[in-house]
Scaffold this motif. Structure first.
Motif, PDB file in Angstrom:
ATOM      1  N   TYR A 194       0.841  -1.194   0.000  1.00 42.37           N
ATOM      2  CA  TYR A 194       0.000   0.000   0.000  1.00 42.37           C
ATOM      3  C   TYR A 194       0.882   1.252   0.000  1.00 42.37           C
ATOM      4  CZ  TYR A 194      -3.373  -3.400   1.884  1.00 42.37           C
ATOM      5  OH  TYR A 194      -4.165  -4.492   2.086  1.00 42.37           O
ATOM      6  N   ALA A 195       0.331   2.360  -0.490  1.00 44.77           N
ATOM      7  CA  ALA A 195       0.987   3.652  -0.317  1.00 44.77           C
ATOM      8  C   ALA A 195       1.034   3.985   1.169  1.00 44.77           C
ATOM      9  CB  ALA A 195       0.228   4.732  -1.086  1.00 44.77           C
ATOM     10  N   PHE A 196       1.998   4.802   1.581  1.00 46.35           N
ATOM     11  CA  PHE A 196       2.232   5.021   3.006  1.00 46.35           C
ATOM     12  C   PHE A 196       0.973   5.449   3.753  1.00 46.35           C
ATOM     13  CE2 PHE A 196       3.208   7.878   6.558  1.00 46.35           C
ATOM     14  CZ  PHE A 196       3.883   6.999   7.386  1.00 46.35           C
ATOM     15  N   LEU A 197       0.254   6.436   3.264  1.00 45.88           N
ATOM     16  CA  LEU A 197      -0.911   6.930   3.984  1.00 45.88           C
ATOM     17  C   LEU A 197      -2.062   5.929   4.010  1.00 45.88           C
ATOM     18  CD1 LEU A 197      -1.003  10.689   2.935  1.00 45.88           C
ATOM     19  CD2 LEU A 197      -0.260   9.730   5.125  1.00 45.88           C
ATOM     20  N   ASP A 198      -1.958   4.889   3.182  1.00 48.20           N
ATOM     21  CA  ASP A 198      -2.988   3.845   3.153  1.00 48.20           C
ATOM     22  C   ASP A 198      -2.622   2.645   4.021  1.00 48.20           C
ATOM     23  OD1 ASP A 198      -4.558   5.316   1.370  1.00 48.20           O
ATOM     24  OD2 ASP A 198      -3.523   4.482  -0.371  1.00 48.20           O
ATOM     25  N   GLU A 255       7.524  13.731   4.254  1.00 48.17           N
ATOM     26  CA  GLU A 255       7.084  13.830   2.871  1.00 48.17           C
ATOM     27  C   GLU A 255       5.626  14.282   2.800  1.00 48.17           C
ATOM     28  OE1 GLU A 255       6.394  10.790  -0.940  1.00 48.17           O
ATOM     29  OE2 GLU A 255       7.540  10.135   0.815  1.00 48.17           O
ATOM     30  N   PHE A 256       4.917  14.117   3.906  1.00 47.02           N
ATOM     31  CA  PHE A 256       3.502  14.444   3.972  1.00 47.02           C
ATOM     32  C   PHE A 256       3.284  15.558   4.981  1.00 47.02           C
ATOM     33  CE2 PHE A 256       4.194   9.956   3.114  1.00 47.02           C
ATOM     34  CZ  PHE A 256       3.562   9.822   1.885  1.00 47.02           C
ATOM     35  N   SER A 257       2.207  16.310   4.794  1.00 45.31           N
ATOM     36  CA  SER A 257       1.911  17.389   5.726  1.00 45.31           C
ATOM     37  C   SER A 257       1.496  16.823   7.080  1.00 45.31           C
ATOM     38  CB  SER A 257       0.803  18.280   5.170  1.00 45.31           C
ATOM     39  OG  SER A 257      -0.444  17.598   5.197  1.00 45.31           O
ATOM     40  N   ILE A 258       1.641  17.658   8.098  1.00 49.32           N
ATOM     41  CA  ILE A 258       1.188  17.260   9.431  1.00 49.32           C
ATOM     42  C   ILE A 258      -0.286  16.899   9.407  1.00 49.32           C
ATOM     43  CG2 ILE A 258       0.803  18.086  11.782  1.00 49.32           C
ATOM     44  CD1 ILE A 258       3.316  19.814  11.459  1.00 49.32           C
ATOM     45  N   ALA A 259      -1.079  17.687   8.691  1.00 50.72           N
ATOM     46  CA  ALA A 259      -2.520  17.448   8.649  1.00 50.72           C
ATOM     47  C   ALA A 259      -2.847  16.100   8.018  1.00 50.72           C
ATOM     48  CB  ALA A 259      -3.208  18.576   7.877  1.00 50.72           C
ATOM     49  N   GLU A 260      -2.127  15.729   6.941  1.00 45.80           N
ATOM     50  CA  GLU A 260      -2.389  14.457   6.268  1.00 45.80           C
ATOM     51  C   GLU A 260      -2.117  13.272   7.187  1.00 45.80           C
ATOM     52  OE1 GLU A 260      -1.412  14.755   1.588  1.00 45.80           O
ATOM     53  OE2 GLU A 260       0.252  15.337   2.904  1.00 45.80           O
ATOM     54  N   VAL A 261      -0.972  13.298   7.864  1.00 47.85           N
ATOM     55  CA  VAL A 261      -0.613  12.173   8.723  1.00 47.85           C
ATOM     56  C   VAL A 261      -1.516  12.134   9.954  1.00 47.85           C
ATOM     57  CG1 VAL A 261       1.258  11.021   9.947  1.00 47.85           C
ATOM     58  CG2 VAL A 261       1.769  12.364   7.907  1.00 47.85           C
ATOM     59  N   ALA A 262      -1.793  13.303  10.522  1.00 47.50           N
ATOM     60  CA  ALA A 262      -2.653  13.351  11.710  1.00 47.50           C
ATOM     61  C   ALA A 262      -4.057  12.844  11.392  1.00 47.50           C
ATOM     62  CB  ALA A 262      -2.712  14.773  12.256  1.00 47.50           C
ATOM     63  N   LEU A 263      -4.553  13.138  10.197  1.00 48.91           N
ATOM     64  CA  LEU A 263      -5.883  12.669   9.818  1.00 48.91           C
ATOM     65  C   LEU A 263      -5.930  11.150   9.795  1.00 48.91           C
ATOM     66  CD1 LEU A 263      -8.750  13.312   8.805  1.00 48.91           C
ATOM     67  CD2 LEU A 263      -7.813  13.312   6.471  1.00 48.91           C
ATOM     68  N   LYS A 284      -3.907   9.084  11.343  1.00 55.66           N
ATOM     69  CA  LYS A 284      -3.720   8.597  12.711  1.00 55.66           C
ATOM     70  C   LYS A 284      -5.012   8.699  13.494  1.00 55.66           C
ATOM     71  CE  LYS A 284      -2.544   9.622  17.240  1.00 55.66           C
ATOM     72  NZ  LYS A 284      -3.242  10.452  18.240  1.00 55.66           N
ATOM     73  N   ASN A 285      -5.683   9.826  13.394  1.00 55.33           N
ATOM     74  CA  ASN A 285      -6.912  10.032  14.169  1.00 55.33           C
ATOM     75  C   ASN A 285      -8.057   9.165  13.666  1.00 55.33           C
ATOM     76  OD1 ASN A 285      -5.604  11.946  15.763  1.00 55.33           O
ATOM     77  ND2 ASN A 285      -6.230  13.648  14.456  1.00 55.33           N
ATOM     78  N   ASN A 333      -2.318   4.506  17.948  1.00 51.52           N
ATOM     79  CA  ASN A 333      -1.308   5.296  18.644  1.00 51.52           C
ATOM     80  C   ASN A 333      -0.050   5.358  17.797  1.00 51.52           C
ATOM     81  OD1 ASN A 333      -2.400   5.724  21.551  1.00 51.52           O
ATOM     82  ND2 ASN A 333      -2.755   3.549  21.168  1.00 51.52           N
ATOM     83  N   VAL A 334       0.546   6.519  17.698  1.00 50.59           N
ATOM     84  CA  VAL A 334       1.868   6.626  17.080  1.00 50.59           C
ATOM     85  C   VAL A 334       2.895   6.492  18.195  1.00 50.59           C
ATOM     86  CG1 VAL A 334       3.475   8.096  15.823  1.00 50.59           C
ATOM     87  CG2 VAL A 334       1.066   8.032  15.156  1.00 50.59           C
ATOM     88  N   ALA A 335       3.672   5.430  18.136  1.00 53.33           N
ATOM     89  CA  ALA A 335       4.638   5.149  19.198  1.00 53.33           C
ATOM     90  C   ALA A 335       5.925   5.947  19.021  1.00 53.33           C
ATOM     91  CB  ALA A 335       4.964   3.653  19.217  1.00 53.33           C
ATOM     92  N   LEU A 336       6.375   6.054  17.784  1.00 58.13           N
ATOM     93  CA  LEU A 336       7.708   6.626  17.540  1.00 58.13           C
ATOM     94  C   LEU A 336       7.864   6.959  16.074  1.00 58.13           C
ATOM     95  CD1 LEU A 336      11.181   5.443  18.696  1.00 58.13           C
ATOM     96  CD2 LEU A 336      10.605   5.067  16.304  1.00 58.13           C
TER      97      LEU A 336
END
Length: 258
Positions: free
Chosen positions: A15-19, A39-47, A49-50, A55-58
């Motif tokens: 899968y692509a990373f965000l998927d 490589e991705f915006s904070i908003a993209e990754v946070a979306l 994750k949420n 949980n993002v461990a590290l």
């Protein structure tokens, strides 16, 4: 058994990373880790994750020019201002993602370089990073990495890493204990873990020597995971390996340990 976090930089490559977040959820993971989200915006990754509830461990602070072969800048003389800027970037992501650990890579020691000068810069930068991370409740971790995978990497052994943490003296500076790297460099995994468990901030696993699922090779991970529990470690264990095939099809090790 410990809480396992899927490493989304190495696992779920189909899968692509965000998927990759939702397949990890489907496979039963409660946490994830990854190398670099920049490589991705904070908003993209946070979306992601949420929405996934994971949980993002590290994750890692920016490592310099990765494509040019750099593997961190924390120990590189003359790059202190760049290190501070890179840390600012990482902390912005941490504020949104809520990770409890941030890995700061040491970097490479070129042949003939002054190791003492690199070490002095490393301690200076780590003290700064720990100070800046403290208000976020964030722990900085450093990782000894074997020189077979990354020739010339500055930090290679657990004893040296823990000595550096003691010298810096920050309560939120700890060591990342990667069983894969430790086995290749020094072995004696159980005794080493017992010796240093109080200052271990994160654990990672992969088979040795091939860095696949932790169900093959020369390391008895079932025994070591029981030891992790016995020693009272309550943090995440990152599954940082290259799957032999499709990720979901290789998770028998996880099912066996649930």
């Amino acid at each position: 058994m410990p809480r396992f976090a899927a490493n989304l930089s190495m696992m779920y490559q189909e899968y692509a990373f965000l998927d990759r977040f939702f397949p990890a959820v489907d496979d039963g993971f409660k946490g994830v880790e990854f190398l670099f989200p920049y490589e991705f915006s904070i908003a993209e990754v946070a979306l992601k994750k949420n929405d996934s509830g994971l949980n993002v461990a590290l994750f890692n602070a920016p490592p310099g020019d990765w494509s040019a072969g750099e593997r961190g800048i924390a120990s590189l003389p003359g790059r202190q201002d760049e290190f501070k800027r890179s840390l600012d970037t990482a902390l912005e992501y941490s504020s949104a993602l809520g990770n409890s650990r941030l890995h700061v890579m040491a970097g490479l020691l070129e042949p003939g370089a002054d190791r003492a000068a690199h070490r002095a810069v490393y301690l200076e930068n780590l003290a700064y990073a720990a100070q800046q991370a403290a208000p976020l409740g964030l722990t900085i971790v450093i990782e000894p990495i074997n020189v077979r995978d990354i020739p010339g990497f500055f930090l290679n052994r657990q004893d040296e890493a823990h000595a550096i943490c003691r010298e810096v003296g920050a309560t939120n500076l700890k060591v990342q204990f990667d069983f894969y790297h430790c086995q290749i460099t020094e072995g004696d995994l159980a005794t080493t873990l017992r010796q240093y468990i109080e200052s271990v901030g994160h654990i990672q696993i992969a088979s040795v020597p091939d860095r696949h699922e932790p169900d093959e090779g020369e390391v008895n991970f079932a025994y070591l995971m029981k030891l992790v529990d016995e020693l009272g470690y309550h943090g995440w264990v990152g599954a940082e390996y290259r799957p032999r095939g499709k990720t979901s099809e290789g998770l028998g090790w996880l099912r066996a340990w649930e």
